[in-house]
Design a protein around this motif. Structure first.
Motif, PDB file in Angstrom:
ATOM      1  N   THR A  68       0.841  -1.191   0.000  1.00 17.36           N
ATOM      2  CA  THR A  68       0.000   0.000   0.000  1.00 17.36           C
ATOM      3  C   THR A  68       0.880   1.245   0.000  1.00 17.36           C
ATOM      4  OG1 THR A  68      -0.083   0.135   2.421  1.00 17.36           O
ATOM      5  CG2 THR A  68      -1.748  -1.244   1.319  1.00 17.36           C
ATOM      6  N   GLY A  69       0.267   2.387  -0.298  1.00 13.16           N
ATOM      7  CA  GLY A  69       1.007   3.646  -0.265  1.00 13.16           C
ATOM      8  C   GLY A  69       1.570   3.929   1.110  1.00 13.16           C
ATOM      9  N   ARG A  70       0.847   3.555   2.161  1.00  9.90           N
ATOM     10  CA  ARG A  70       1.324   3.766   3.531  1.00  9.90           C
ATOM     11  C   ARG A  70       2.567   2.934   3.812  1.00  9.90           C
ATOM     12  NH1 ARG A  70       1.437   7.572   7.385  1.00  9.90           N
ATOM     13  NH2 ARG A  70       2.149   6.603   9.312  1.00  9.90           N
ATOM     14  N   GLN A  71       2.577   1.692   3.336  1.00  8.25           N
ATOM     15  CA  GLN A  71       3.739   0.825   3.544  1.00  8.25           C
ATOM     16  C   GLN A  71       4.966   1.371   2.819  1.00  8.25           C
ATOM     17  OE1 GLN A  71       1.890  -2.799   2.115  1.00  8.25           O
ATOM     18  NE2 GLN A  71       1.808  -3.660   4.190  1.00  8.25           N
ATOM     19  N   ILE A  72       4.767   1.888   1.598  1.00  5.72           N
ATOM     20  CA  ILE A  72       5.876   2.467   0.844  1.00  5.72           C
ATOM     21  C   ILE A  72       6.425   3.698   1.565  1.00  5.72           C
ATOM     22  CG2 ILE A  72       6.510   3.591  -1.324  1.00  5.72           C
ATOM     23  CD1 ILE A  72       4.445   1.825  -2.714  1.00  5.72           C
ATOM     24  N   ASP A  75       8.384   2.659   4.671  1.00  6.94           N
ATOM     25  CA  ASP A  75       9.682   2.084   4.294  1.00  6.94           C
ATOM     26  C   ASP A  75      10.669   3.182   3.918  1.00  6.94           C
ATOM     27  OD1 ASP A  75      11.412  -0.197   3.620  1.00  6.94           O
ATOM     28  OD2 ASP A  75      11.169   0.490   1.571  1.00  6.94           O
ATOM     29  N   LEU A  76      10.178   4.192   3.173  1.00  7.53           N
ATOM     30  CA  LEU A  76      11.041   5.306   2.797  1.00  7.53           C
ATOM     31  C   LEU A  76      11.484   6.087   4.021  1.00  7.53           C
ATOM     32  CD1 LEU A  76      12.297   7.067   0.549  1.00  7.53           C
ATOM     33  CD2 LEU A  76      10.148   8.349   0.486  1.00  7.53           C
ATOM     34  N   THR A  77      10.571   6.305   4.964  1.00  8.30           N
ATOM     35  CA  THR A  77      10.905   7.031   6.193  1.00  8.30           C
ATOM     36  C   THR A  77      11.924   6.271   7.023  1.00  8.30           C
ATOM     37  OG1 THR A  77       8.677   7.962   6.208  1.00  8.30           O
ATOM     38  CG2 THR A  77       9.940   8.107   8.249  1.00  8.30           C
TER      39      THR A  77
END
Length: 369
Positions: A68-72, A75-77
């Motif tokens: 999901t966009g939240r997971q991406i 992960d980036l954070t």
């Protein structure tokens, strides 16, 4: 694509004997395996059923997971970090904590505005506090090991020598040498991350150094490209950009002379290489840029940046610098996704690097100075 041995280490259910036989016939990476027809790889040791099963298992193991966009974002954070310059006022007011990994930050300003000093201070702090390595690309012999040693000695004399070993200087005097060094750096990063097979032409010590790379500095990108862009087209393109003109819809004649065509192609290649390095390997990139003689359209006390119409979209963060006094400098945010455009900070340069003089003027106060 990673090497097969790395996939085997992470997926114990894969058949190691099949991987060993593939290695004997020159199939060492996932890309090489998936680009071949398994039917053509069969021999006395490998049956077609074994190969098809192995290929399907490897493809499944290496296939990107649905996220999901939240997971991406999470992960980036998690992978991102802030690399401080050592000056709390400068870092918090203009960078929200420091140079961010996975971003290109531009420092622009006239000679003496503090661009190189910020880079040297950031390099010293990254080598000391973050225990990462720093690649310093120097175009005008502005790099000073003595200056970095001075900063390290004032902050942590006991570990200053260890910090210096984590910083490596590269002299890039022209566009060709810059592109060459970036290509070598990117190859070493790919090898260190396990994405490609080892290159015997690159020293193991260099690959290990690059494997811990946190900060890449290019000082100065504007000085490197001004000869190939041509000074006249350099100025015209800056003027056209500051007016808000499109490069293919000039107002007073062509803003992109054909003489600079090769230079702009090389600049685009450089930007693409930097974007791959920052996003794929989470490296913070800091580049310095020179000013033109054109007046900035936003602020009367600043000059427009060099590199023309093609450059402003490349950096994620852009900070303009001017000299306020013999030691004090003023930095102002021109472009950022995290800080308000126009925010400014006053900082000073001393023996220990950058320091906060205790004053952080707002946009109105800077305009009055």
């Amino acid at each position: 694509m990673p090497r097969l041995r790395l996939v085997l280490n992470e997926n114990r259910h894969l058949n190691k004997k099949v991987a060993e036989q593939l290695g004997k016939i020159g199939i060492n990476t996932v890309e090489e395996l998936l680009s071949c027809d398994p039917a053509h790889l069969c021999n006395n040791e490998l049956t077609q059923d074994q190969l098809f099963k192995f290929v399907n298992q490897v493809a499944k193991a290496c296939a990107p997971m649905r996220r999901t966009g939240r997971q991406i974002f999470d992960d980036l954070t998690r992978k991102s970090s802030y690399l401080p310059t050592g000056c709390r006022g400068f870092d918090e007011a203009l960078l929200q904590g420091g140079f961010m990994t996975g971003e290109i930050t531009e420092l622009s300003g006239p000679s003496g505005s503090g661009k190189t000093q910020i880079c040297l201070a950031a390099a010293a702090n990254v080598a000391r506090d973050c225990e990462g390595t720093v690649a310093f690309f120097d175009s005008g012999s502005s790099f000073s090991a003595q200056r970095i040693e001075e900063i390290c000695m004032h902050q942590d004399a006991k570990n200053s020598e260890r910090s210096l070993l984590r910083i490596r200087h590269f002299l890039v005097t022209n566009v060709t040498s810059l592109l060459s060094e970036l290509a070598i750096l990117e190859s070493a990063l790919e090898i260190a991350a396990g994405y490609t097979q080892e290159d015997s032409s690159l020293p193991l010590e260099y690959i290990r150094f690059v494997g811990r790379l946190k900060l890449l500095v290019i000082d100065s990108l504007g000085a490197i490209f001004s000869p190939v862009l041509g000074w006249e087209s350099h100025q015209q393109n800056a003027k056209g950009h500051e007016r808000g003109m499109s490069h293919n819809q000039p107002k007073d004649g062509p803003t992109r002379p054909l003489a600079g065509g090769l230079g702009y192609a090389q600049l685009e290649s450089t930007v693409c290489a930097l974007q791959r390095i920052m996003s794929r390997h989470h490296v913070a990139i800091v580049v310095t840029n020179t000013n033109t003689a054109i007046q900035d359209s936003l602020w009367s006390d600043y000059k427009a940046r060099a590199l023309g119409w093609q450059w402003p979209g490349a950096p994620s963060v852009s900070i303009c610098l001017i000299q306020d006094s013999e030691q004090a400098r003023i930095g102002r945010v021109r472009k950022s996704f995290r800080v308000r455009i126009g925010d400014a900070a006053l900082f000073a340069i001393g023996p220990a690097g950058l320091y906060d003089p205790g004053q952080n003027p707002g946009p109105e106060e800077v305009n009055q100075q």
